[in-house]
Design a protein around this motif. Structure first.
Motif, PDB file in Angstrom:
ATOM      1  N   SER A 104       0.812  -1.220   0.000  1.00 22.44           N
ATOM      2  CA  SER A 104       0.000   0.000   0.000  1.00 22.44           C
ATOM      3  C   SER A 104       0.845   1.269   0.000  1.00 22.44           C
ATOM      4  CB  SER A 104      -0.954  -0.002   1.198  1.00 22.44           C
ATOM      5  OG  SER A 104      -1.912  -1.024   1.061  1.00 22.44           O
ATOM      6  N   ILE A 105       2.156   1.118  -0.097  1.00 21.49           N
ATOM      7  CA  ILE A 105       3.024   2.297  -0.181  1.00 21.49           C
ATOM      8  C   ILE A 105       2.594   3.228  -1.324  1.00 21.49           C
ATOM      9  CG2 ILE A 105       5.361   3.039  -0.811  1.00 21.49           C
ATOM     10  CD1 ILE A 105       5.517   2.287   1.959  1.00 21.49           C
ATOM     11  N   PRO A 106       2.348   2.726  -2.556  1.00 18.63           N
ATOM     12  CA  PRO A 106       1.956   3.641  -3.645  1.00 18.63           C
ATOM     13  C   PRO A 106       0.649   4.384  -3.365  1.00 18.63           C
ATOM     14  CG  PRO A 106       2.723   1.557  -4.548  1.00 18.63           C
ATOM     15  CD  PRO A 106       2.572   1.352  -3.067  1.00 18.63           C
ATOM     16  N   ALA A 107      -0.366   3.679  -2.877  1.00 18.50           N
ATOM     17  CA  ALA A 107      -1.660   4.313  -2.628  1.00 18.50           C
ATOM     18  C   ALA A 107      -1.563   5.366  -1.526  1.00 18.50           C
ATOM     19  CB  ALA A 107      -2.698   3.257  -2.256  1.00 18.50           C
ATOM     20  N   VAL A 108      -0.840   5.047  -0.452  1.00 16.33           N
ATOM     21  CA  VAL A 108      -0.708   5.991   0.656  1.00 16.33           C
ATOM     22  C   VAL A 108       0.144   7.189   0.240  1.00 16.33           C
ATOM     23  CG1 VAL A 108       0.234   6.287   2.982  1.00 16.33           C
ATOM     24  CG2 VAL A 108      -1.130   4.269   2.421  1.00 16.33           C
ATOM     25  N   THR A 109       1.174   6.945  -0.557  1.00 15.42           N
ATOM     26  CA  THR A 109       1.970   8.056  -1.092  1.00 15.42           C
ATOM     27  C   THR A 109       1.103   8.975  -1.938  1.00 15.42           C
ATOM     28  OG1 THR A 109       3.971   6.688  -1.098  1.00 15.42           O
ATOM     29  CG2 THR A 109       3.987   8.666  -2.470  1.00 15.42           C
ATOM     30  N   GLN A 110       0.267   8.389  -2.792  1.00 15.38           N
ATOM     31  CA  GLN A 110      -0.612   9.203  -3.637  1.00 15.38           C
ATOM     32  C   GLN A 110      -1.592  10.024  -2.794  1.00 15.38           C
ATOM     33  OE1 GLN A 110      -2.716   7.126  -6.757  1.00 15.38           O
ATOM     34  NE2 GLN A 110      -4.233   8.766  -6.966  1.00 15.38           N
ATOM     35  N   GLY A 111      -2.221   9.381  -1.812  1.00 17.27           N
ATOM     36  CA  GLY A 111      -3.182  10.104  -0.982  1.00 17.27           C
ATOM     37  C   GLY A 111      -2.534  11.230  -0.207  1.00 17.27           C
ATOM     38  N   THR A 112      -1.345  10.985   0.325  1.00 16.34           N
ATOM     39  CA  THR A 112      -0.639  12.020   1.084  1.00 16.34           C
ATOM     40  C   THR A 112      -0.207  13.153   0.171  1.00 16.34           C
ATOM     41  OG1 THR A 112       0.161  10.260   2.552  1.00 16.34           O
ATOM     42  CG2 THR A 112       1.206  12.419   2.743  1.00 16.34           C
ATOM     43  N   LEU A 113       0.229  12.810  -1.038  1.00 16.64           N
ATOM     44  CA  LEU A 113       0.594  13.848  -2.001  1.00 16.64           C
ATOM     45  C   LEU A 113      -0.622  14.687  -2.383  1.00 16.64           C
ATOM     46  CD1 LEU A 113       2.572  15.211  -3.918  1.00 16.64           C
ATOM     47  CD2 LEU A 113       2.152  13.373  -5.573  1.00 16.64           C
ATOM     48  N   GLU A 114      -1.763  14.032  -2.606  1.00 24.33           N
ATOM     49  CA  GLU A 114      -2.985  14.780  -2.930  1.00 24.33           C
ATOM     50  C   GLU A 114      -3.349  15.736  -1.797  1.00 24.33           C
ATOM     51  OE1 GLU A 114      -5.911  11.840  -3.815  1.00 24.33           O
ATOM     52  OE2 GLU A 114      -5.054  11.330  -5.777  1.00 24.33           O
ATOM     53  N   TYR A 115      -3.177  15.301  -0.563  1.00 26.15           N
ATOM     54  CA  TYR A 115      -3.428  16.165   0.593  1.00 26.15           C
ATOM     55  C   TYR A 115      -2.532  17.403   0.549  1.00 26.15           C
ATOM     56  CZ  TYR A 115      -2.598  17.746   5.408  1.00 26.15           C
ATOM     57  OH  TYR A 115      -2.390  18.517   6.532  1.00 26.15           O
ATOM     58  N   MET A 148      -4.816  -5.259  -2.263  1.00 26.57           N
ATOM     59  CA  MET A 148      -4.521  -3.824  -2.142  1.00 26.57           C
ATOM     60  C   MET A 148      -5.761  -3.012  -1.742  1.00 26.57           C
ATOM     61  SD  MET A 148      -1.649  -3.213  -5.140  1.00 26.57           S
ATOM     62  CE  MET A 148      -2.477  -4.105  -6.469  1.00 26.57           C
ATOM     63  N   SER A 149      -6.275  -3.330  -0.563  1.00 24.37           N
ATOM     64  CA  SER A 149      -7.510  -2.707  -0.076  1.00 24.37           C
ATOM     65  C   SER A 149      -7.336  -1.241   0.312  1.00 24.37           C
ATOM     66  CB  SER A 149      -8.039  -3.488   1.135  1.00 24.37           C
ATOM     67  OG  SER A 149      -8.347  -4.820   0.788  1.00 24.37           O
ATOM     68  N   VAL A 150      -6.134  -0.856   0.689  1.00 18.15           N
ATOM     69  CA  VAL A 150      -5.898   0.541   1.082  1.00 18.15           C
ATOM     70  C   VAL A 150      -5.896   1.432  -0.155  1.00 18.15           C
ATOM     71  CG1 VAL A 150      -4.251   2.141   2.119  1.00 18.15           C
ATOM     72  CG2 VAL A 150      -4.618  -0.117   3.143  1.00 18.15           C
ATOM     73  N   LYS A 151      -6.666   2.502  -0.103  1.00 20.19           N
ATOM     74  CA  LYS A 151      -6.790   3.448  -1.206  1.00 20.19           C
ATOM     75  C   LYS A 151      -6.275   4.826  -0.789  1.00 20.19           C
ATOM     76  CE  LYS A 151      -8.845   0.131  -3.416  1.00 20.19           C
ATOM     77  NZ  LYS A 151      -8.058  -0.677  -4.378  1.00 20.19           N
ATOM     78  N   PRO A 152      -5.996   5.703  -1.754  1.00 13.77           N
ATOM     79  CA  PRO A 152      -5.510   7.048  -1.404  1.00 13.77           C
ATOM     80  C   PRO A 152      -6.404   7.789  -0.426  1.00 13.77           C
ATOM     81  CG  PRO A 152      -5.186   6.645  -3.747  1.00 13.77           C
ATOM     82  CD  PRO A 152      -5.966   5.473  -3.220  1.00 13.77           C
ATOM     83  N   GLU A 153      -7.736   7.596  -0.549  1.00 18.48           N
ATOM     84  CA  GLU A 153      -8.639   8.315   0.359  1.00 18.48           C
ATOM     85  C   GLU A 153      -8.478   7.865   1.804  1.00 18.48           C
ATOM     86  OE1 GLU A 153     -11.281   5.388  -2.107  1.00 18.48           O
ATOM     87  OE2 GLU A 153      -9.566   6.733  -2.454  1.00 18.48           O
ATOM     88  N   HIS A 154      -8.013   6.643   2.026  1.00 18.61           N
ATOM     89  CA  HIS A 154      -7.782   6.194   3.395  1.00 18.61           C
ATOM     90  C   HIS A 154      -6.617   6.962   4.027  1.00 18.61           C
ATOM     91  CE1 HIS A 154      -9.725   2.275   1.893  1.00 18.61           C
ATOM     92  NE2 HIS A 154     -10.603   2.894   2.656  1.00 18.61           N
ATOM     93  N   ALA A 155      -5.612   7.248   3.235  1.00 20.34           N
ATOM     94  CA  ALA A 155      -4.487   8.048   3.740  1.00 20.34           C
ATOM     95  C   ALA A 155      -4.958   9.449   4.099  1.00 20.34           C
ATOM     96  CB  ALA A 155      -3.370   8.104   2.702  1.00 20.34           C
ATOM     97  N   LYS A 156      -5.761  10.051   3.228  1.00 21.30           N
ATOM     98  CA  LYS A 156      -6.260  11.401   3.502  1.00 21.30           C
ATOM     99  C   LYS A 156      -7.167  11.427   4.721  1.00 21.30           C
ATOM    100  CE  LYS A 156      -7.460  12.170  -0.908  1.00 21.30           C
ATOM    101  NZ  LYS A 156      -7.950  12.917  -2.108  1.00 21.30           N
ATOM    102  N   GLU A 157      -7.954  10.370   4.918  1.00 27.79           N
ATOM    103  CA  GLU A 157      -8.822  10.300   6.083  1.00 27.79           C
ATOM    104  C   GLU A 157      -8.015  10.171   7.364  1.00 27.79           C
ATOM    105  OE1 GLU A 157     -12.435   9.950   8.371  1.00 27.79           O
ATOM    106  OE2 GLU A 157     -11.824  10.921   6.502  1.00 27.79           O
ATOM    107  N   ALA A 158      -6.952   9.374   7.353  1.00 27.74           N
ATOM    108  CA  ALA A 158      -6.100   9.239   8.537  1.00 27.74           C
ATOM    109  C   ALA A 158      -5.482  10.584   8.914  1.00 27.74           C
ATOM    110  CB  ALA A 158      -5.015   8.196   8.294  1.00 27.74           C
TER     111      ALA A 158
END
Length: 361
Positions: A104-115, A148-158
C-alpha cells in the motif's frame, strides 16, 4: 474488555518518567490518526482486508510550508519506505509520516501527495515538488495483501482525523494485521520526560512503533519481564506467521536538536528494540524516522541565513535524550503487545493476543 499498557499492569520500564499520556502525542502539537480496515472481501473466497493506515503529523500548521528538523536511521534495510533519502539529505520533514502495509506504499503516497497538493497549490508550479515519507511492514499473514484494499482516500482520512489525543494502540490503523513475536502486534506508544537542570526546563520524547517482527523464542529470551517457566506456544500460529518481519519506529521530541543529533537519538532506539529480544533478522526492515518540533523552518524566505538553537553534546542532556529514546522504544514495543487483541484474518487465520499471565507481575 480493553487491554492495558504494560505500565498499567504494574511493570515499569526504565528509570525516566513517562509523559501524562505515555504516548507520542505527549510531544506538544503532534497528532496521530488511524484508519482501520478489517472485514471480509466481497466476491473473494476467504480473503480479508486486515490492514490500515496510520498518520503522524508534527504540528497543526501547514507541514510543507513549516518544515521541522528530521532524520532517519536504518538498522536493517529490508524495507520499501519512501522519502528517507531526501529527508536525510536535507534534514527536514515536509509531509506527514505515514505507516501502512508493504503493497500500500503507492496508494498511501498518492493520498498524502494529494493532501499536500490541495493545501499548497504552488507545489509543482511556482516551487518544487514534495517529499512524502511512508513506512511499511508486511501484514500478509492476516491481510490479503495482493488485493490492495488501502486506497488514497484512506491516507487522507487518517490525516484528517489525526488528533493530539492519546493514540489508539494495538490492532488499529497500520497495525491491524501485524504479528509480533508470534502474538498479535501492531501500534504501540510511550514517552519520556527529561529535565534540563541548567535551564529548569522539561523536554518530551515520544515514540510510536509499528511492530511486526520476531519469534516466540526471541521473546522468551527477553526474561526481564517474561516468566519463561510459563512460556507456551500458540497453536493457532503456524510456521507461516514466524517471518523475519519488520518494525517502523517514529521518534518525536520538542528538544532543540539538529538533524545529526536526531539521527544519534534514532540510533538509540535500536537499544530498546534489542532489549525486547530482537536481533534484527535478515529479512526485517528495522527503520527509525525522527523529528523535532522545537522550531519550524519556512519553505519560502528571502533570508540568506537561518538560525537554529541546539544542545551542546558534551552536556548531560544529550545522554538523557539517548536514554529516553531507548526506554520509550522498549516500552512502546511492549505496549503494542499488551494492547493488541486476538485478530482473525484471511483464510480463517487467527493470531492470538499476548497472554498477560506470562508477565512477571
Amino acid at each position: 474488555m480493553e487491554r492495558k499498557k504494560i505500565r498499567d499492569l504494574g511493570i515499569v520500564v526504565g528509570q525516566l518518567p513517562p509523559g501524562p499520556k505515555n504516548c507520542l502525542t505527549d510531544v506538544q502539537g503532534v497528532r496521530v490518526g488511524h484508519v482501520t480496515l478489517h472485514h471480509p472481501l466481497a466476491n473473494a473466497d476467504n480473503e480479508w482486508a486486515c490492514t490500515g493506515v496510520t498518520a503522524i503529523l508534527p504540528h497543526e500548521e501547514n507541514i510543507f510550508q513549516n518544515k521541522v528538523v528530521a532524520a532517519s536511521y536504518v538498522f536493517n534495510g529490508f524495507g520499501k519506505s519512501t522519502g528517507l533519502v531526501q529527508m536525510n539529505e536535507l534534514g527536514r520533514l515536509e509531509s506527514p509520516i505515514m505507516l501502512t502495509n508493504t503493497f500500500s506504499i503507492p496508494a498511501v503516497t498518492q493520498g498524502t501527495l494529494e493532501y499536500l497538493l490541495e493545501q499548497n497549490p504552488e507545489i509543482g508550479e511556482t516551487t518544487g515538488t514534495a517529499n512524502i515519507v511512508v513506512g511499511e511492514c508486511n501484514d500478509s499473514y492476516l491481510n490479503s495483501i495482493r488485493m490492495m484494499s488501502v486506497k488514497p482516500e484512506h491516507a487522507k482520512e487518517a490525516i484528517r482525523i489525526a488528533s493530539t489525543d492519546k493514540a489508539m494502540e494495538g490492532a488499529v490503523g497500520a497495525g491491524t494485521g501485524m504479528v509480533c513475536f508470534g502474538y498479535k502486534g501492531g501500534i504501540g506508544c510511550s514517552s519520556r520526560l527529561v529535565v534540563d537542570d541548567g535551564e529548569q526546563g522539561v523536554y518530551t520524547i515520544g515514540c510510536l512503533v509499528l511492530s511486526n517482527f520476531g519469534t516466540q523464542d526471541e521473546l522468551y529470551s527477553y526474561n526481564r519481564f517474561i516468566d519463561t517457566e510459563k512460556k507456551r506456544r500458540v497453536e493457532n500460529n503456524n510456521e507461516d506467521a514466524q517471518t523475519d518481519g519488520s518494525i517502523m519506529i517514529v521518534l518525536a521530541t520538542d528538544a532543540p536538536v539538529n538533524e545529526r543529533q536526531l539521527q544519534r537519538m534514532a540510533k538509540r532506539c535500536g537499544i530498546g528494540l534489542g532489549r525486547t529480544g530482537s536481533h534484527m533478522s535478515h529479512g526485517s526492515g528495522d527503520i527509525v524516522m525522527a523529528f523535532s518540533t522545537s522550531q519550524t523552518f519556512p519553505h519560502f524566505s528571502s533570508d540568506r541565513l537561518e538560525q537554529q538553537f541546539l544542545f551542546r553534546e558534551d552536556k548531560r542532556m544529550m545522554n538523557m535524550l539517548f536514554c529516553a529514546a531507548a526506554e520509550a522504544t522498549e516500552e512502546a514495543i511492549l505496549n503494542s503487545l499488551t494492547r493488541a487483541k486476538t485478530t482473525i484474518g484471511r483464510k480463517g487465520r487467527e493470531v492470538e493476543e499476548f497472554p498477560l499471565d506470562l508477565l512477571k507481575l
